[in-house]
Design a protein around this motif. Sequence first.
Motif: not given
Length: 199
Positions: A36, A40, A47, A72-73, A127, A167
């Motif tokens: 990461l 991301g 990303s 991002q995730l 995160i 993120w």
Amino acid sequence: MPALKPTSYAAEVVWLGRVANSDHNLSADAVEGLDLTFGGDVLEFHSGVTRQSCVRVKALYERGTEIMNVRQLSVVSQEELDQIAEIMGVDQVDPAMLGASIVVKGLPDLTHVPPSSRLQGPSGATITIDMENRPCEFPGRVIEETYPGLGHRFKSAAKGRRGVTAWVECAGRLSVGDCMRLFIPDQPRWAHMESVRSQ
């Protein structure tokens, strides 16, 4: 005084995935680890430090406006996936079908963890949870390929169980089997939340 409070809650990473190109297919490929960065996972379709605005923020921006990428995730919990599968009447909901990045186990009610909470792994990779990831019909289309006639059940079954978007706040390696500790913002619930939601 610290604004983020460590909790006794921890989540085991039980699955990691990467979406190569959601323009063509939402499905994720399972991987053993994610490196990461501040943008991301650099090999992931979602990303980037910035992104084009979408329907999630249409009340704020015209579609396609460049904004910070706090999506991002996609993080989901195994427990909530199991609940979705039970409601849908299927054996299991594979996180790959949802385009998930991270699946965790052991964190109750993940979808409603307070925004701005952090999950930190053993490498220091951290995160930040942005908000609830509301279900849409796209995963249902992928699920339909495995469970013909049942994909349409996903959206309602996943309501309040779809997980969160997140993120990267601190870069690092995240691997299957890692334990991530939960930190929550040390502030009370906003007193006007219910009146605003009813407007």
